[in-house]
Design a protein around this motif. Structure first.
Motif, PDB file in Angstrom:
ATOM      1  N   ILE A   1       0.837  -1.190   0.000  1.00 46.84           N
ATOM      2  CA  ILE A   1       0.000   0.000   0.000  1.00 46.84           C
ATOM      3  C   ILE A   1       0.873   1.241   0.000  1.00 46.84           C
ATOM      4  CG2 ILE A   1      -1.729  -1.277   1.326  1.00 46.84           C
ATOM      5  CD1 ILE A   1      -1.069   0.502   3.713  1.00 46.84           C
ATOM      6  N   GLU A   2       0.279   2.355  -0.388  1.00 47.97           N
ATOM      7  CA  GLU A   2       0.926   3.669  -0.264  1.00 47.97           C
ATOM      8  C   GLU A   2       0.204   4.438   0.821  1.00 47.97           C
ATOM      9  OE1 GLU A   2       1.735   6.091  -3.572  1.00 47.97           O
ATOM     10  OE2 GLU A   2       2.712   4.511  -4.747  1.00 47.97           O
ATOM     11  N   LEU A   3       0.944   4.777   1.865  1.00 42.96           N
ATOM     12  CA  LEU A   3       0.370   5.486   3.003  1.00 42.96           C
ATOM     13  C   LEU A   3       1.494   6.172   3.751  1.00 42.96           C
ATOM     14  CD1 LEU A   3      -2.475   5.638   4.542  1.00 42.96           C
ATOM     15  CD2 LEU A   3      -1.469   3.982   6.123  1.00 42.96           C
ATOM     16  N   PRO A   4       1.358   7.458   4.026  1.00 39.57           N
ATOM     17  CA  PRO A   4       2.399   8.106   4.826  1.00 39.57           C
ATOM     18  C   PRO A   4       2.445   7.509   6.215  1.00 39.57           C
ATOM     19  CG  PRO A   4       0.485   9.542   4.609  1.00 39.57           C
ATOM     20  CD  PRO A   4       0.257   8.381   3.685  1.00 39.57           C
ATOM     21  N   LEU A   5       3.620   7.506   6.823  1.00 39.04           N
ATOM     22  CA  LEU A   5       3.715   7.003   8.187  1.00 39.04           C
ATOM     23  C   LEU A   5       2.794   7.827   9.077  1.00 39.04           C
ATOM     24  CD1 LEU A   5       5.340   4.926   9.941  1.00 39.04           C
ATOM     25  CD2 LEU A   5       6.690   6.895  10.682  1.00 39.04           C
ATOM     26  N   THR A   6       1.912   7.135   9.794  1.00 38.75           N
ATOM     27  CA  THR A   6       0.862   7.812  10.553  1.00 38.75           C
ATOM     28  C   THR A   6       0.769   7.219  11.947  1.00 38.75           C
ATOM     29  OG1 THR A   6      -0.388   8.083   8.493  1.00 38.75           O
ATOM     30  CG2 THR A   6      -1.550   8.515  10.557  1.00 38.75           C
ATOM     31  N   ALA A   7       0.767   8.095  12.955  1.00 36.20           N
ATOM     32  CA  ALA A   7       0.614   7.639  14.337  1.00 36.20           C
ATOM     33  C   ALA A   7      -0.824   7.215  14.584  1.00 36.20           C
ATOM     34  CB  ALA A   7       1.014   8.750  15.303  1.00 36.20           C
ATOM     35  N   ILE A   8      -0.997   6.113  15.291  1.00 37.85           N
ATOM     36  CA  ILE A   8      -2.340   5.636  15.613  1.00 37.85           C
ATOM     37  C   ILE A   8      -3.111   6.688  16.400  1.00 37.85           C
ATOM     38  CG2 ILE A   8      -3.626   3.882  16.920  1.00 37.85           C
ATOM     39  CD1 ILE A   8      -1.377   1.904  16.209  1.00 37.85           C
ATOM     40  N   GLU A   9      -2.420   7.427  17.247  1.00 36.19           N
ATOM     41  CA  GLU A   9      -3.086   8.446  18.052  1.00 36.19           C
ATOM     42  C   GLU A   9      -3.601   9.606  17.199  1.00 36.19           C
ATOM     43  OE1 GLU A   9      -0.268   9.799  20.910  1.00 36.19           O
ATOM     44  OE2 GLU A   9       0.881  11.000  19.482  1.00 36.19           O
ATOM     45  N   ASP A  10      -3.137   9.706  15.943  1.00 34.68           N
ATOM     46  CA  ASP A  10      -3.596  10.770  15.044  1.00 34.68           C
ATOM     47  C   ASP A  10      -4.777  10.331  14.171  1.00 34.68           C
ATOM     48  OD1 ASP A  10      -1.643  12.467  15.997  1.00 34.68           O
ATOM     49  OD2 ASP A  10      -0.218  12.009  14.393  1.00 34.68           O
ATOM     50  N   PHE A  11      -5.173   9.064  14.277  1.00 36.65           N
ATOM     51  CA  PHE A  11      -6.268   8.569  13.429  1.00 36.65           C
ATOM     52  C   PHE A  11      -7.549   9.384  13.630  1.00 36.65           C
ATOM     53  CE2 PHE A  11      -4.788   3.838  12.956  1.00 36.65           C
ATOM     54  CZ  PHE A  11      -3.732   4.275  12.173  1.00 36.65           C
ATOM     55  N   LYS A  12      -7.871   9.724  14.866  1.00 33.07           N
ATOM     56  CA  LYS A  12      -9.123  10.407  15.159  1.00 33.07           C
ATOM     57  C   LYS A  12      -9.203  11.755  14.455  1.00 33.07           C
ATOM     58  CE  LYS A  12     -10.952   9.916  19.162  1.00 33.07           C
ATOM     59  NZ  LYS A  12     -12.193   9.204  18.742  1.00 33.07           N
ATOM     60  N   ALA A  13      -8.140  12.549  14.594  1.00 30.54           N
ATOM     61  CA  ALA A  13      -8.134  13.869  13.964  1.00 30.54           C
ATOM     62  C   ALA A  13      -8.172  13.746  12.442  1.00 30.54           C
ATOM     63  CB  ALA A  13      -6.910  14.657  14.407  1.00 30.54           C
ATOM     64  N   LEU A  14      -7.376  12.814  11.893  1.00 32.64           N
ATOM     65  CA  LEU A  14      -7.361  12.624  10.442  1.00 32.64           C
ATOM     66  C   LEU A  14      -8.695  12.098   9.932  1.00 32.64           C
ATOM     67  CD1 LEU A  14      -3.787  11.053  10.136  1.00 32.64           C
ATOM     68  CD2 LEU A  14      -4.483  13.340   9.366  1.00 32.64           C
TER      69      LEU A  14
END
Length: 419
Positions: free
Chosen positions: A371-384
């Motif tokens: 997959i193509e996905l920028p590195l993302t913190a799990i704690e940022d999922f809600k805001a995103l």
């Protein structure tokens, strides 16, 4: 077969490239890599390049594929191994090969064998050594994290204790003893706490130190003291900054006994020396974290070595039995590898993530290679998730598991990208 891979050419020279794999030989296996968790050892490989003991001298001409904590699906099996392995099986693998004295390992040494890729070729020595294992679990990330967990388990198994009656060494941490993990709220430290709770022969107390209150707070959330209490262990999270004399405070927790087993999870001279001073009679100090400085030195108390039988050792990696144990415990729900994971990303983010790993907070960075996905913190999922349906769904799935990555989230992510 075409593959896309993150390849190392030299010091800080990392490239994401697409190229053709050769046809597999009769003694090789073609696999589809699905997940790879990024290890600090890969960062050390990047900053050392050909100077790394496992990296070939001609890496600038024959680049290697990075990544060694990976899992996926078997695609094609050479004739030699068709009685043991079948296409469609999930696999896990132990990268610590030690084949005929060679230091070659995936993620360090091979042009067609590593974790940060879409497809790769497993060479015959891996099967010969029993380092390729069929994985029956229902998530790929658990198999990827089997490797770092095997390192934790290997450290526990390698510790030892002696007695004055004979010369026998009793392997493993001391049952009913005091266990200290210095710098222990990173991903490996959390794995160690979790594993201590899964042991049959448990310590009675586990003390975990860290100077980051944020890391301590996350550790308390995902591994609360009450959970360990249910398993018969007193768990203490300890911030040295809260004490005028942190060393005395640590000793007081044991009522002056000292620690039977001490693990140094950050390669810092002061921590190693403090761990040495805190050892109990017959205490074992394990320098678990690997330093990059070949002249990494620390003072030890040889008086205690002589009179109180303290001893110092170090471990790196695990063996096949350690990996089998890690996978078995995870499949039975006795340990939770998700504790380690704080970030998710695609193969497009693997190279830069590895190069900058010390500067990215949190625990394990898990890469899904198709997959193509920028590195993302799990704690940022809600805001995103306010503007993105993918992250909205992933946030809801992680919230079901106390904010941790999980098999439902993985299944959703892979289905979303049609992997």
């Amino acid at each position: 077969m075409e593959t896309k891979a993150v390849r190392l050419y030299g010091v800080n020279d990392v490239r994401l490239e697409t190229f053709e794999l050769p046809e597999i030989k009769d003694d090789e296996i073609l696999v589809k890599v699905v997940s790879d968790s990024i290890c600090m050892s890969s960062y050390k490989t990047i900053i050392q390049g050909a100077n790394h003991k496992r990296v070939p001298d001609n890496v600038h001409e024959n680049p290697i594929i990075l990544g060694h904590e990976f899992a996926g699906d078997i695609i094609k099996v050479g004739k030699k191994w068709q009685d043991q392995f079948k296409p469609g099986q999930k696999f896990a693998q132990q990268p610590a090969l030690n084949y005929k004295g060679s230091l070659a390992s995936p993620g360090y040494s091979y042009p067609y064998f590593g974790g940060d890729c879409t497809y790769c070729i497993i060479p015959q020595e891996v099967m010969e050594l029993g380092c390729l294992m069929v994985y029956e679990g229902d998530s790929y990330y658990s198999a990827s994290l089997g490797e770092p967990m095997s390192c934790v388990i290997g450290g526990f198994n390698a510790n030892y204790h002696t007695n004055k009656r004979n010369y026998d060494h009793e392997m493993g941490i001391k049952e009913g003893g005091y266990l200290l993990i210095l710098g222990g709220t990173g991903p490996m430290g959390l794995g160690a706490i979790d594993y201590a709770g899964a042991l049959e022969k448990k310590p009675k107390m586990v003390v975990v130190t860290d100077i980051s209150q944020d890391r301590l707070d996350r550790a308390k959330k995902v591994l609360p003291e009450t959970k360990m209490k249910e398993k018969g262990i007193e768990l203490v999270y300890f911030n040295p900054n809260d004490y005028d004399d942190d060393e005395q405070a640590l000793m007081d927790l044991t009522n002056g006994h000292g620690y039977d087993d001490v693990f140094v999870y950050v390669p810092v001279k002061d921590l190693a020396e403090q761990g040495n001073r805190l050892l109990a009679f017959d205490g074992c100090l394990n320098v678990f974290a690997g330093p990059t400085d070949k002249n990494f030195l620390a003072n030890i108390n040889l008086y205690d070595v002589h009179y109180t039988s303290t001893h110092i050792m170090g471990t790196t990696g695990g063996n096949n039995d350690d990996l089998i144990e890690a996978l078995d415990l995870a499949s039975k729900g006795l340990i939770n590898p998700s504790l380690m994971i704080t970030h998710i990303g695609g193969l497009n983010s693997a190279g830069e993530t590895t190069k900058n790993l010390p500067n990215i907070p949190g625990g394990k960075k898990l890469i899904y290679t198709h997959i193509e996905l920028p590195l993302t913190a799990i704690e940022d999922f809600k805001a995103l998730g306010q503007d993105n349906e993918l992250f909205k769904a992933l946030d809801l799935l992680c919230e079901k598991y106390n904010g941790l990555w999980n098999k439902e989230a993985e299944h959703y992510l892979l289905n979303y990208f049609n992997v």
